[in-house]
Design a protein around this motif. Structure first.
Motif: not given
Length: 613
Positions: A85, A198, A215-216, A219-220, A222-223, A387, A394
């Motif tokens: 990710y 996933e 999930l956190t 997401w972290s 990926m960003q 971003s 969000a």
């Protein structure tokens, strides 16, 4: 420093390692992973002393967060998720996406063909459901996922190596589909790793009863990976062109191949062929729907590359109609209706990135009065601001949790329409004549930030509704199929956007000639009128339920699914529970629906109730 063990309390002296404890239930778990004593549900802790490190000074919440992930997934899997990710879906996806525009412009590809080539490159994202089904039902090698991950790694490395080696300035526009196919190979790598990882962490979360920490983490990663990709793009693209961006991706792709071969992704060996066949027979309609979507996506890609506009449009519309009908036959009724609304929403917001990208980055030979943005600004700086806008979107969505899904779709669609006005301001040059704003400021704080925020706010209720409606026992496959539907809807919107652009006479190329006289009308039809026309369908297709009302979506599990097979009973390790008639709910009389029963969620006095049909 605490380690969890099934053997009781113990301590080591002077930082020496502890004696080996009994092996955990899964060989891939590190010693010290969370285990429960049989019959008690209690956790036994192993305490070991070690020298003080800087980690001890970290906030307690960060230690708890890391400890929870480490105990649930183990260090090897956490590293693998980070590689996937942060490395692949973050850095590599950001760099590959950024490289496409300058790559095709150096090939002198027109804006319309660039947009269609992007559709071909994104095809793997529409086929995620089929990849998930294949990995569950037809192992490639000894394991379900490892073989497909390694195959996709090899395919992705080949695509990246060829794109990095070829010189786009020496390739003519007649080779556009060959280049699009190579970009497609890189997306095969990213989409496959995204889907199968996933599915694995979702499975482990379900088994361990873990929370949303992973999930956190995802997401972290990926960003932060996308942010690093934007920084690399800004530093290199204007001076060195797109090829160095793709070269940076190669080591990450090779690393993913190596770590997959090393077995960092935990898996049990595949079952017998008889058991795998029973998986397919347990949900044949989902199997066929996933296959139909994959075949339809390939048909659309081939029609784009090999056929003219009439055949391309006929194939696109025909495949869309067949998939919609098939979805109503294969999915629960409310889920099929909601899926249709999300598909229509993806189609109605017509993709016109080809003309817009060329308008913003074209030279004076293309259009005299235009922003003429550099690649570093258009692809890097604006993405960083975008971003931030997505994060704000969000955060704002969290205040909509008590709204109904219908209200959320109304508001987010209107916000998306309003955000499109910034494109219109710049195209019509009103930002200069009316508001005296330079192009860079109007685009950065208007289009880049507001569009990203609006897109995130429009996407999140779709994701929430999909998650609420997925049947239990088939979540992984159904979620992948629905995500593929939305990606396919975006591809259909791209084909329609090209058709509308050609009908309005909009033409674009990197160095000209270009004709943007009707670009403003194209924006109004594609990004304003189209999305607003879909809004009335929320009354017929979207459930009348609140976003935070989980009880409204409670339903009994469907029949056994190949997506999430239950463990084999100890007496017959090579046989699926579905193979035993006595083990099936229908055979025992506990399931009033039966093996092929369909369960749906219906509206009744503003709430959702279970209906047996």
């Amino acid at each position: 420093w605490l380690e969890v063990s099934a053997s009781g309390w113990g301590a080591s002296e002077k930082g020496q390692p502890l004696p080996a404890s009994p092996a955990p239930p899964h060989a891939w778990q590190r010693r010290g992973a969370a285990q429960r004593r049989p019959g008690t549900g209690a956790l036994a802790l192993r305490c070991c002393a070690r020298p003080m490190t800087c980690l001890d000074a970290a906030p307690e919440g960060l230690l708890r967060f890391y400890g929870s992930l480490r105990n649930t997934f183990g260090v090897r899997l956490l590293r693998y998720l980070g590689l996937t990710y942060f490395g692949l879906k973050g850095v590599v996806f950001s760099l590959v996406t950024a490289a496409m525009l300058p790559y095709f412009q150096e090939m002198q590809v027109s804006g319309m063909n660039f947009q269609l080539a992007s559709v071909v490159a994104r095809i793997p994202w529409s086929m995620k459901g089929w990849v998930g089904v294949l990995s569950d039902c037809l192992p490639f090698g000894r394991y379900h996922k490892r073989g497909y991950l390694m195959l996709s790694s090899v395919v992705g490395v080949v695509g990246l190596a060829m794109l990095s080696t070829l010189q786009p300035e020496r390739m003519g526009p007649d080779q556009v589909w060959f280049a699009a196919a190579l970009f497609c190979l890189t997306n095969v790598l990213i989409a496959t790793f995204d889907l199968l990882c996933e599915g694995k962490y979702s499975e482990l979360m379900r088994e361990a009863g873990a929370g949303s920490e992973v999930l956190t983490l995802v997401w972290s990663c990926m960003q932060s990976g996308a942010l690093l990709g934007a920084v690399i793009t800004g530093a290199m693209v204007d001076r060195a062109g797109p090829r160095p961006l793709l070269m940076v991706c190669l080591p990450i792709a090779l690393l993913s191949l190596w770590r997959t071969f090393a077995g960092d992704l935990p898996e049990k060996p595949a079952r017998s062929w008889r058991s795998l066949l029973l998986k397919v027979r347990s949900e044949p309609r989902l199997f066929l729907l996933a296959g139909a979507m994959a075949a339809g996506s390939l048909a659309v890609a081939l029609s784009i590359a090999l056929c003219g506009q009439a055949v391309r449009n006929a194939v696109t519309y025909g495949v869309s109609g067949v998939l919609i009908v098939f979805s109503f036959l294969a999915l629960p009724r409310t889920l099929a209706r909601s899926n249709l609304y999300m598909f229509l929403s993806s189609v109605a917001y017509l993709d016109i990135t080809g003309p817009l990208n060329y308008f913003y980055t074209g030279t004076t030979g293309c259009v005299e009065d235009a922003p003429h943005f550099s690649y570093s600004y258009y692809l890097a700086v604006s993405n960083i601001v975008g971003s931030a806008g997505a994060i704000l979107g969000a955060a704002l969505f969290q205040y909509m949790q008590t709204w109904s899904f219908r209200s959320a779709f109304y508001v987010t669609t209107c916000i998306q329409v309003v955000a499109s006005v910034f494109d219109l301001l710049i195209v019509k040059r009103w930002n200069k004549t009316l508001f005296h704003l330079p192009d860079w400021a109007a685009y950065l704080f208007g289009d880049a930030a507001c569009q990203s925020m609006a897109t995130m706010m429009a996407t999140m209720p779709m994701a929430m509704l999909t998650a609420r409606l997925c049947p239990r026992g088939a979540e992984a496959t159904v979620f992948a199929i629905l995500a593929g539907f939305q990606n396919f809807g975006s591809s259909v919107g791209s084909v329609l956007g090209v058709q509308l652009s050609e009908a309005l006479g909009v033409r674009s190329s990197a160095d000209g000639p270009c004709d943007f006289g009707n670009l403003g009308s194209l924006i109004m039809l594609s990004h304003v009128l189209g999305p607003l026309l879909v809004l009335p369908f929320t009354l017929f297709l979207v459930p009348a339920a609140r976003i935070d009302d989980e009880c409204a979506f409670m339903a009994a599990p469907p029949p056994p699914s190949f997506a999430s097979p239950a463990p084999s009973p100890p007496a017959s390790p090579g046989t699926s529970p579905a193979s035993s008639p006595a083990a099936s709910p229908a055979a025992s009389g506990d399931d009033p629906v039966g093996d092929l029963g369909d369960y749906v969620l219906m509206e009744e006095q503003g709430s959702l109730v279970r209906e047996i049909s």
